[in-house]
Design a protein around this motif. Structure first.
Motif, PDB file in Angstrom:
ATOM      1  N   GLN A   1       0.836  -1.205   0.000  1.00 26.70           N
ATOM      2  CA  GLN A   1       0.000   0.000   0.000  1.00 26.70           C
ATOM      3  C   GLN A   1       0.873   1.258   0.000  1.00 26.70           C
ATOM      4  O   GLN A   1       0.586   2.227  -0.708  1.00 26.70           O
ATOM      5  N   GLN A   2       1.925   1.236   0.786  1.00 23.93           N
ATOM      6  CA  GLN A   2       2.829   2.394   0.872  1.00 23.93           C
ATOM      7  C   GLN A   2       3.544   2.631  -0.455  1.00 23.93           C
ATOM      8  O   GLN A   2       3.714   3.781  -0.880  1.00 23.93           O
TER       9      GLN A   2
ATOM     10  N   PHE B   1       1.218   4.269  -2.839  1.00 19.77           N
ATOM     11  CA  PHE B   1       1.107   5.699  -2.522  1.00 19.77           C
ATOM     12  C   PHE B   1       2.318   6.459  -3.051  1.00 19.77           C
ATOM     13  O   PHE B   1       2.185   7.529  -3.662  1.00 19.77           O
TER      14      PHE B   1
ATOM     15  N   GLU C   1       2.008   6.913  -6.675  1.00 15.54           N
ATOM     16  CA  GLU C   1       0.937   7.856  -7.009  1.00 15.54           C
ATOM     17  C   GLU C   1       1.396   9.302  -6.850  1.00 15.54           C
ATOM     18  O   GLU C   1       1.092  10.153  -7.687  1.00 15.54           O
ATOM     19  N   ILE C   2       2.127   9.581  -5.786  1.00 18.97           N
ATOM     20  CA  ILE C   2       2.503  10.973  -5.535  1.00 18.97           C
ATOM     21  C   ILE C   2       3.591  11.466  -6.485  1.00 18.97           C
ATOM     22  O   ILE C   2       3.885  12.667  -6.517  1.00 18.97           O
TER      23      ILE C   2
ATOM     24  N   ARG D   1      -8.987  10.085  -1.302  1.00 14.56           N
ATOM     25  CA  ARG D   1      -8.535   9.060  -2.252  1.00 14.56           C
ATOM     26  C   ARG D   1      -7.049   8.799  -2.152  1.00 14.56           C
ATOM     27  O   ARG D   1      -6.602   7.649  -2.055  1.00 14.56           O
ATOM     28  N   ILE D   2      -6.249   9.877  -2.164  1.00 11.19           N
ATOM     29  CA  ILE D   2      -4.794   9.727  -2.209  1.00 11.19           C
ATOM     30  C   ILE D   2      -4.254   9.178  -0.891  1.00 11.19           C
ATOM     31  O   ILE D   2      -3.472   8.226  -0.869  1.00 11.19           O
ATOM     32  N   PHE D   3      -4.661   9.770   0.226  1.00 12.39           N
ATOM     33  CA  PHE D   3      -4.198   9.265   1.524  1.00 12.39           C
ATOM     34  C   PHE D   3      -4.770   7.881   1.808  1.00 12.39           C
ATOM     35  O   PHE D   3      -4.174   7.087   2.534  1.00 12.39           O
TER      36      PHE D   3
ATOM     37  N   LEU E   1      -4.786   5.447  -0.033  1.00 14.56           N
ATOM     38  CA  LEU E   1      -3.927   4.399  -0.582  1.00 14.56           C
ATOM     39  C   LEU E   1      -3.027   3.808   0.495  1.00 14.56           C
ATOM     40  O   LEU E   1      -2.538   2.681   0.370  1.00 14.56           O
ATOM     41  N   LEU E   2      -2.787   4.567   1.549  1.00 10.56           N
ATOM     42  CA  LEU E   2      -1.897   4.150   2.633  1.00 10.56           C
ATOM     43  C   LEU E   2      -2.605   3.201   3.602  1.00 10.56           C
ATOM     44  O   LEU E   2      -3.838   3.146   3.643  1.00 10.56           O
TER      45      LEU E   2
ATOM     46  N   ALA F   1      -3.019   6.676   6.828  1.00  7.08           N
ATOM     47  CA  ALA F   1      -4.019   7.450   6.095  1.00  7.08           C
ATOM     48  C   ALA F   1      -4.704   8.446   7.028  1.00  7.08           C
ATOM     49  O   ALA F   1      -4.894   9.618   6.683  1.00  7.08           O
TER      50      ALA F   1
END
Length: 204
Positions: free
Chosen positions: A8-9, A12, A15-16, A102-104, A106-107, A112
């Motif tokens: 998951q990390q 993320f 994604e960033i 949505r973005i956070f 992902l963690l 998150a």
């Protein structure tokens, strides 16, 4: 932490990377190249490290660094909102909140929640940490514009009072930095790179 958390990390982290593609209106110091959001966030983090001693109240430097690194991640979905754009609400837009979730999201759950709380604290701008983080966020483009013959102020014909009203949030984090910023604004008027209006509304 387990393998699922790691995956998951990593998702993320991948994604960033998109933050590097989000272009800002401001340009690099003494340059014609537009800054991207990742460069902006990095610069704010460095400014926090260097300028923390000028904070009016005790701050948690690591917490502020987290804020300035996290605060613009929502723009991956929501895009950059120009500070002087009068057509958009700059305070906690629903679009940005959905992006944050949505973005956070992902963690792993605990991270998150932490990132969401940090983002919300910055947006609310009430705590000493958030006020210093916002001071950095306002100060960096001011320095850029003064190095670029007015930069976005000149490009979009933004008057002195509008700039002043937007930048005075710096004072909430540091009176010393705000005093310096005021000098730069006044010098910009004297140099003709920032337009000041007379009481009748006509430009000087």
């Amino acid at each position: 932490m387990n393998t699922t958390d790691l995956l998951q990390q990593v998702a993320f982290i991948k994604e960033i990377d998109k933050l590097k593609y989000i272009q800002r209106r401001t340009k690099l110091f003494n340059s014609d190249r537009h800054e991207n959001d990742a460069e902006h966030s990095w610069h704010l983090a460095m400014m926090t490290l260097v300028l923390a001693g000028h904070a009016d109240k005790p701050i948690d430097v690591l917490k502020v660094i987290k804020m300035v690194l996290i605060h613009d991640l929502v723009e991956i979905d929501a895009g950059d909102t120009f500070l002087y754009d009068t057509s958009k609400n700059h305070i906690n837009t629903e679009e940005e909140r959905l992006a944050a979730k949505r973005i956070f999201g992902l963690l792993p759950e605990e991270q998150a929640k932490e990132f969401m709380a940090i983002w919300e604290e910055f947006e609310e701008g009430v705590t000493d940490n958030a006020q210093f983080a916002k001071a950095m966020d306002r100060f960096e483009p001011l320095l850029q514009n003064t190095s670029n013959n007015g930069g976005t102020w000149a490009e979009f014909d933004v008057p002195y009072q509008t700039v002043y009203n937007k930048k005075k949030a710096i004072k909430n984090g540091s009176a010393t930095i705000w005093n310096y910023a005021e000098v730069l604004l006044n010098e910009s008027v004297e140099k003709g790179i920032l337009r000041k209006e007379t009481p009748t509304g006509t430009a000087e």
